[in-house]
Write a protein that holds these residues in place. Structure first.
Motif, PDB file in Angstrom:
ATOM      1  N   ALA A 197       0.777  -1.300  -0.089  1.00 28.06           N
ATOM      2  CA  ALA A 197       0.146  -0.025  -0.018  1.00 28.06           C
ATOM      3  C   ALA A 197       0.875   1.463   0.022  1.00 28.06           C
ATOM      4  O   ALA A 197       0.220   2.216  -0.496  1.00 28.06           O
ATOM      5  N   ASP A 198       2.078   1.045   0.524  1.00 29.12           N
ATOM      6  CA  ASP A 198       3.133   2.335   0.659  1.00 29.12           C
ATOM      7  C   ASP A 198       3.528   2.776  -0.628  1.00 29.12           C
ATOM      8  O   ASP A 198       4.188   3.747  -0.791  1.00 29.12           O
ATOM      9  N   SER A 199       3.360   1.895  -1.601  1.00 30.66           N
ATOM     10  CA  SER A 199       3.853   2.421  -2.948  1.00 30.66           C
ATOM     11  C   SER A 199       3.082   3.354  -3.898  1.00 30.66           C
ATOM     12  O   SER A 199       3.217   3.572  -4.724  1.00 30.66           O
ATOM     13  N   VAL A 200       1.735   3.482  -3.461  1.00 26.12           N
ATOM     14  CA  VAL A 200       0.745   4.171  -4.178  1.00 26.12           C
ATOM     15  C   VAL A 200       1.047   5.608  -3.456  1.00 26.12           C
ATOM     16  O   VAL A 200       0.945   5.782  -2.373  1.00 26.12           O
ATOM     17  N   PRO A 201       0.836   6.870  -4.387  1.00 28.12           N
ATOM     18  CA  PRO A 201       0.891   6.590  -5.738  1.00 28.12           C
ATOM     19  C   PRO A 201       2.073   6.278  -6.518  1.00 28.12           C
ATOM     20  O   PRO A 201       2.839   6.557  -6.192  1.00 28.12           O
ATOM     21  N   PHE A 202       1.902   5.691  -7.663  1.00 27.81           N
ATOM     22  CA  PHE A 202       3.083   5.294  -8.489  1.00 27.81           C
ATOM     23  C   PHE A 202       3.584   6.647  -8.919  1.00 27.81           C
ATOM     24  O   PHE A 202       2.921   7.318  -9.375  1.00 27.81           O
ATOM     25  N   ASP A 203       5.103   6.675  -9.382  1.00 23.66           N
ATOM     26  CA  ASP A 203       5.559   7.594  -9.802  1.00 23.66           C
ATOM     27  C   ASP A 203       6.418   7.224 -11.032  1.00 23.66           C
ATOM     28  O   ASP A 203       6.440   5.913 -11.199  1.00 23.66           O
TER      29      ASP A 203
END
Length: 597
Positions: free
Chosen positions: A293-299
């Motif tokens: 969940a901590d990967s969102v938002p993607f860049d």
């Protein structure tokens, strides 16, 4: 007499200030950007005289019309005719991320927007090892063996240098529409193609020749939609292709095309990331679940270092269709199954890469001792699917262009992939090598930063000498070696999330628009090794009264001890990073290089 150069010293990365364009910096300040933002732009847009607004605030409204692509209209009308007459259509693309995303754009457009049933669409993606790059002979044979046989083949991310195979298809009654972005051979577009849409054509007026293959495919299919509406085949309300820009964003970032002075690339990546972060497609949702969940938002970094390698790993090691199925999956369970396959391949790729890189570095040392301006390494037992990654590792380590070759499936042949530095246009260097020793380079292609070759084994030495000469001619007296260019220092009070917000407002970052890297002398308060093999360092650093956590990936070789301890001062080159943990955010430094101060 000059003192001999200490090779070991010359291979130590040097922290240097990034050159800045004073005129760009003043224009940025005049347009209301902060001093830090102006400094960042000035270090990336040297000599840029166009408007800054389209780069600073990317928008699709700045895209040029696809009619400006030479042969674009002709290609669109041929595809439109195939749609109206119920023809079978082959979709032939490269096996990397750019090729796979191009494939998704073309296939979804033909099927979902133009109404062509799946049984009239034929996916043709070469196997990297068994078929090779582009419109290879095995792919031609596979196309000709199809029943019913397609009467039109649309290529993407390949085809510009494949005249002999295109001629074979034409002789069999198959029209070929080439959409590509790779540099064309000196003789120009393939004569046997029905149309060749490539922004690098000399006669093309499209204003941005740096767009990726997936963007060329998107433009061609967008123009085809317009033609079908003009002909009354589609309703004017037929949805546009804008949702597919999520795939174009991934392909553009992964293919390492310019995100610097390219208005088009910056626009599609920025818009595509917005689409991706809506998480409406199964491929994006399952990747977010895999990364946490901590990967969102993607860049853009997520696309470059998380999604891209997984898709590429499949095509590097095995059948690329699993990557295509992952991108096309309509439900999370299906996507998750394909992602598991991609993940396993990516782990295998990492292991193979590490072993090949170690061997390649050993061979490269002999080249360096001889003063070679470009590293040409032959790995007799290397895996051809990992050549490009290993070449990248050599470029990073030694600050020189590198080409890694391995035996090809075809007896008596070698294949290779190369990566370059800013100072050398790799495709042009290969063209010059071909002129010097044509028999040693029967097949090559690529662009400024990356290229591929096919070399007869018996001509390897001739090829190597020709490429060395070509590199010397192009590089001249350019000083070579690993360099770490920074955007200068930050004050202690700038080490916070507000500064990171200021930096992120200028995104997306990528090739020729690198994420800002700063330098400074920081005190080590504490350190510990992390990672399965203990090769990463977690540090607590301080500058005055400000303390900040930092991570240094691959700081050590397994078993190695740090050359510094708590209390020591380090001169660091670092990026600001947003560390997310259980819904909370904090600033973290990512160390790129450090040395005792």
């Amino acid at each position: 007499m000059n003192a001999p150069v200490d090779l070991h010293e010359s291979l130590k990365p040097r922290i240097l200030p990034r050159p800045r364009d004073a005129a760009v910096e003043q224009r940025a300040l005049a347009e209301g950007l902060t001093p830090l933002q102006a400094r960042i732009l000035a270090g990336r847009l040297g000599g840029y005289e166009g408007e800054l607004a389209p780069l600073v605030a990317p928008s699709l409204r700045y895209l040029a019309h696809p009619e400006r692509l030479q042969d674009g209209r002709r290609a669109a009308e041929r595809i439109a005719r195939a749609v109206t007459e119920g023809e079978h259509i082959g979709i032939l693309t490269d096996y990397d991320v750019d090729g796979i995303t191009s494939h998704v754009v073309i296939r979804r457009t033909l099927n979902e927007l133009f109404g062509i049933p799946e049984n009239r669409l034929h996916s043709l993606i070469g196997h990297r090892i068994h078929d090779g790059y582009g419109i290879s002979l095995p792919l031609v044979e596979r196309t000709l063996s199809l029943s019913p046989r397609p009467s039109l083949v649309i290529t993407a991310d390949c085809g510009s240098s494949d005249e002999p195979r295109i001629a074979r298809l034409r002789e069999a009654g198959i029209d070929v529409v080439v959409s590509d972005h790779h540099a064309l051979p000196t003789e120009g577009p393939p004569a046997s193609a029905f149309a060749t849409v490539n922004p690098t054509r000399d006669d093309c007026t499209y204003p941005d020749p740096t767009i990726a293959g997936c963007m060329v495919a998107w433009l061609v299919m967008s123009l085809t939609r317009s033609v079908l509406i003009e002909w009354g085949v589609l309703e004017p309300a037929t949805p546009k292709l804008s949702p597919w820009l999520s795939y174009v964003a991934l392909g553009t970032v992964a293919d390492c095309v310019s995100l610097g002075g390219s208005v088009a690339n910056r626009a599609v990546v920025a818009h595509g990331l917005t689409l991706i972060n809506r998480m409406e497609a199964a491929c994006w949702r399952t990747m977010a679940q895999r990364l946490g969940a901590d990967s969102v938002p993607f860049d853009a970094e997520t696309l470059a270092f998380q999604m891209g390698p997984r898709i590429n790993a499949r095509s590097r090691l095995d059948d690329p269709y699993a990557a295509l199925h992952f991108m096309l999956a309509v439900d999370d369970a299906t996507a998750a199954g394909h992602l598991e396959t991609l993940d396993q391949d990516n782990q295998s790729r990492k292991s193979i890469e590490a072993e090949m890189t170690e061997r390649a570095r050993g061979l490269a040392m002999a080249e360096l001792e001889a003063g070679a301006p470009v590293l040409v390494v032959l790995l007799e037992e290397g895996h051809p699917g990992v050549q490009g990654i290993v070449a990248s590792r050599l470029v990073q380590a030694f600050g020189r262009p590198a080409l890694v070759l391995t035996p090809a499936a075809q007896p008596g042949m070698l294949t290779g992939s190369g990566r370059s530095i800013e100072a050398l246009h790799l495709r042009d260097a290969l063209q010059r090598a071909f002129e010097l020793a044509p028999a040693s380079l029967p097949r090559f292609g690529g662009h400024r930063g990356a290229a591929g070759v096919g070399v007869p084994r018996e001509a390897f030495d001739d090829f190597r000498q020709a490429l060395l000469q070509a590199a010397r001619e192009q590089l001249g007296d350019t000083e070579l070696g690993p360099r770490v260019f920074t955007d200068g220092e930050l004050e202690a009070g700038q080490l916070d999330l507000k500064t990171l917000d200021e930096i992120e407002a200028l995104g997306p970052y990528g090739r020729e628009f690198d994420a800002p890297l700063f330098e400074g002398v920081l005190r080590v308060e504490s350190l510990r090794t992390v990672g399965a093999d203990g090769s990463h360092l977690m540090l607590e650093l301080s500058s005055g009264a400000t303390s900040v956590r930092a991570i240094w990936f691959r700081a050590l070789t397994p078993g190695e001890m740090p050359a510094f301890d708590a209390g020591d001062l380090l001169r660091c080159a670092y990026k600001l990073n947003r560390n997310r943990w259980r819904g909370r955010e904090s600033l973290q430094l990512v160390i790129e290089h450090a040395e005792p101060a």
